[in-house]
Design a protein around this motif. Structure first.
Motif, PDB file in Angstrom:
ATOM      1  N   GLU A 187      56.105  38.584  37.732  1.00 55.39           N
ATOM      2  CA  GLU A 187      55.430  38.208  36.255  1.00 55.39           C
ATOM      3  C   GLU A 187      57.018  37.427  35.699  1.00 55.39           C
TER       4      GLU A 187
ATOM      5  N   ARG B 289      54.898  46.402  29.527  1.00 54.40           N
ATOM      6  CA  ARG B 289      56.235  45.985  29.048  1.00 54.40           C
ATOM      7  C   ARG B 289      56.419  45.026  28.416  1.00 54.40           C
TER       8      ARG B 289
ATOM      9  N   THR C  40      45.441  43.663  28.778  1.00 57.85           N
ATOM     10  CA  THR C  40      46.507  43.449  28.254  1.00 57.85           C
ATOM     11  C   THR C  40      46.567  45.485  27.724  1.00 57.85           C
TER      12      THR C  40
ATOM     13  N   LEU D 135      48.196  35.882  28.158  1.00 56.33           N
ATOM     14  CA  LEU D 135      48.943  36.677  28.523  1.00 56.33           C
ATOM     15  C   LEU D 135      48.674  36.867  29.958  1.00 56.33           C
ATOM     16  N   ALA D 136      47.728  37.988  29.896  1.00 54.54           N
ATOM     17  CA  ALA D 136      47.276  39.239  30.920  1.00 54.54           C
ATOM     18  C   ALA D 136      46.173  38.461  31.936  1.00 54.54           C
TER      19      ALA D 136
ATOM     20  N   ILE E 128      49.761  44.352  29.628  1.00 54.11           N
ATOM     21  CA  ILE E 128      51.469  43.489  28.485  1.00 54.11           C
ATOM     22  C   ILE E 128      51.245  44.448  27.832  1.00 54.11           C
TER      23      ILE E 128
ATOM     24  N   TRP F 287      58.594  44.362  33.932  1.00 55.33           N
ATOM     25  CA  TRP F 287      57.613  43.326  34.332  1.00 55.33           C
ATOM     26  C   TRP F 287      58.946  43.246  35.905  1.00 55.33           C
TER      27      TRP F 287
ATOM     28  N   TYR G  26      48.486  38.743  23.850  1.00 55.16           N
ATOM     29  CA  TYR G  26      48.207  39.582  25.144  1.00 55.16           C
ATOM     30  C   TYR G  26      47.338  39.061  25.779  1.00 55.16           C
TER      31      TYR G  26
END
Length: 65
Positions: free
Chosen positions: A48, A37, A31, A23-24, A34, A44, A20
């Motif tokens: 994104e 989501r 995080t 992705l963050a 994320i 989202w 995460y």
């Protein structure tokens, strides 16, 4: 226990060794954002989704449906 609504996204993240946090970092968020989501608690944004699809070279349907 939170339900993960995007198993394909989780799978590709795992296969790439990404967390995460990765992705963050990609999206310039936290995080916890994320996590919210991924559980479906927060939607989202189009920006994104586009960034994630481009990052993994996959379509929306491959990752989010």
């Amino acid at each position: 226990m939170k339900i993960i609504r995007y198993p394909a996204l989780v799978g590709i993240m795992a296969s790439n060794g990404e967390t995460y946090q990765a992705l963050a970092d990609l999206l310039g968020t936290s995080t916890s954002a994320i996590s919210r989501r991924m559980s479906g608690e927060v939607d989202w944004s189009l920006h994104e989704v586009k960034a994630i699809c481009e990052h993994y070279g996959k379509s929306y349907y491959e990752l989010f449906v």
